[in-house]
Design a protein around this motif. Sequence first.
Motif, PDB file in Angstrom:
ATOM      1  N   GLU A  83     -13.087  60.367 -21.349  1.00 54.05           N
ATOM      2  CA  GLU A  83     -14.005  61.490 -21.107  1.00 54.05           C
ATOM      3  C   GLU A  83     -15.393  60.984 -20.712  1.00 54.05           C
ATOM      4  O   GLU A  83     -16.010  61.490 -19.764  1.00 54.05           O
ATOM      5  CB  GLU A  83     -14.098  62.351 -22.375  1.00 54.05           C
ATOM      6  CG  GLU A  83     -14.898  63.629 -22.176  1.00 54.05           C
ATOM      7  CD  GLU A  83     -14.933  64.506 -23.416  1.00 54.05           C
ATOM      8  OE1 GLU A  83     -15.939  65.217 -23.598  1.00 54.05           O
ATOM      9  OE2 GLU A  83     -13.966  64.459 -24.215  1.00 54.05           O
ATOM     10  N   ALA A  84     -15.870  59.961 -21.425  1.00 53.81           N
ATOM     11  CA  ALA A  84     -17.188  59.397 -21.113  1.00 53.81           C
ATOM     12  C   ALA A  84     -17.194  58.749 -19.729  1.00 53.81           C
ATOM     13  O   ALA A  84     -18.164  58.883 -18.974  1.00 53.81           O
ATOM     14  CB  ALA A  84     -17.572  58.369 -22.178  1.00 53.81           C
ATOM     15  N   ILE A  85     -16.099  58.059 -19.371  1.00 52.60           N
ATOM     16  CA  ILE A  85     -15.988  57.413 -18.053  1.00 52.60           C
ATOM     17  C   ILE A  85     -15.980  58.460 -16.944  1.00 52.60           C
ATOM     18  O   ILE A  85     -16.665  58.307 -15.920  1.00 52.60           O
ATOM     19  CB  ILE A  85     -14.711  56.534 -17.998  1.00 52.60           C
ATOM     20  CG1 ILE A  85     -14.882  55.304 -18.895  1.00 52.60           C
ATOM     21  CG2 ILE A  85     -14.418  56.111 -16.554  1.00 52.60           C
ATOM     22  CD1 ILE A  85     -13.579  54.577 -19.199  1.00 52.60           C
ATOM     23  N   ASN A  86     -15.245  59.543 -17.143  1.00 53.16           N
ATOM     24  CA  ASN A  86     -15.199  60.600 -16.131  1.00 53.16           C
ATOM     25  C   ASN A  86     -16.558  61.256 -15.929  1.00 53.16           C
ATOM     26  O   ASN A  86     -16.933  61.585 -14.794  1.00 53.16           O
ATOM     27  CB  ASN A  86     -14.148  61.652 -16.518  1.00 53.16           C
ATOM     28  CG  ASN A  86     -12.732  61.145 -16.356  1.00 53.16           C
ATOM     29  OD1 ASN A  86     -12.475  60.253 -15.544  1.00 53.16           O
ATOM     30  ND2 ASN A  86     -11.802  61.694 -17.129  1.00 53.16           N
ATOM     31  N   GLU A  87     -17.284  61.451 -17.023  1.00 51.50           N
ATOM     32  CA  GLU A  87     -18.639  61.999 -16.913  1.00 51.50           C
ATOM     33  C   GLU A  87     -19.532  61.045 -16.124  1.00 51.50           C
ATOM     34  O   GLU A  87     -20.357  61.466 -15.311  1.00 51.50           O
ATOM     35  CB  GLU A  87     -19.233  62.258 -18.303  1.00 51.50           C
ATOM     36  CG  GLU A  87     -18.686  63.499 -18.980  1.00 51.50           C
ATOM     37  CD  GLU A  87     -19.448  63.860 -20.255  1.00 51.50           C
ATOM     38  OE1 GLU A  87     -20.616  63.428 -20.402  1.00 51.50           O
ATOM     39  OE2 GLU A  87     -18.871  64.565 -21.098  1.00 51.50           O
TER      40      GLU A  87
END
Length: 304
Positions: free
Chosen positions: A224-228
């Motif tokens: 999730e953090a990488i996609n953000e």
Amino acid sequence: MNLNQKAIELLEENQYDKSLKLFKKAVEIKRDVQSLNNLAWVYCHEEDDDTSALPLLEEAIKMNPKSHFPYNLVGEIYCRQEKWESAKDILEKAIFIQPSKTAYNNLAVANYHLGNIEDASQYFLLASEPSDYAMYSHVKCLIELDNKSEAKRKLDTFSESDDEFVGEVDIADLYVEIACYEDAIKWFEKGWNSYWKQLNWISRYIYSLLKMNNPTRSQELLNEAINEKIEEIKDAHEEECGEDWTESDKQSHIKELLNEKNEYEQMIEKISSGYIPSMEFDTSFQKACYLFGCNRHNHPEYRG
């Protein structure tokens, strides 16, 4: 209405220039504790001009005022200037005249930076409200003093319903410090959607999850953090440049975002290899109204 009251009224009405003229005029008419202190406070809080304020306060303090106001204000200035020994000395005088939570907090900050952790812990406690930053700082001191059982007892009392609640991720951070990873995970989870995603606290969240043998949830959160971060990089590429945001600024920002994305991608492997992410902690000194004659804060005019 006297000159001081008129100056404060104008300040309340945001007529700053007129107000400042009257505060200066009061000093010209009579250089006493009240006029010197009030002009100094205006310099500090309206102009961020501690250099002009300090000589006025030093002159007022030479008159041995019975009020803690000038002493507290000097202590506040010394905290801003990181003159911790001087701050400690003047705030002890302020508290001797009249204790206040603001003075206790700032004295705790000075002691913390001087390495007097036990004194800092006690003063933070005196300054605290339930679940606020002073209580949080008190718990941090307890941990540094290796009193982890008392630290946990205090941490367990923190509540989101308290008025000055410090924040979920901050609480989680302290639970990590005392190796209470299950409690840490609970608070990190509460703060996940409301806090800005930053490497430091996310790494400590992942560290806690791995300590509890939960690599699956760790990878979900990191994805999730990488996609953000991918979205941020895309937006950065599309951002237009101008005088305030040059091409060089843009490229530097994109590089920083790519580095953060890379850190997320390598985080599980890095922590699994023995890396322990450290906690970021900073003290927070407090400001207050020290205007003699301020009706809003029920401050009487100075009586020497």
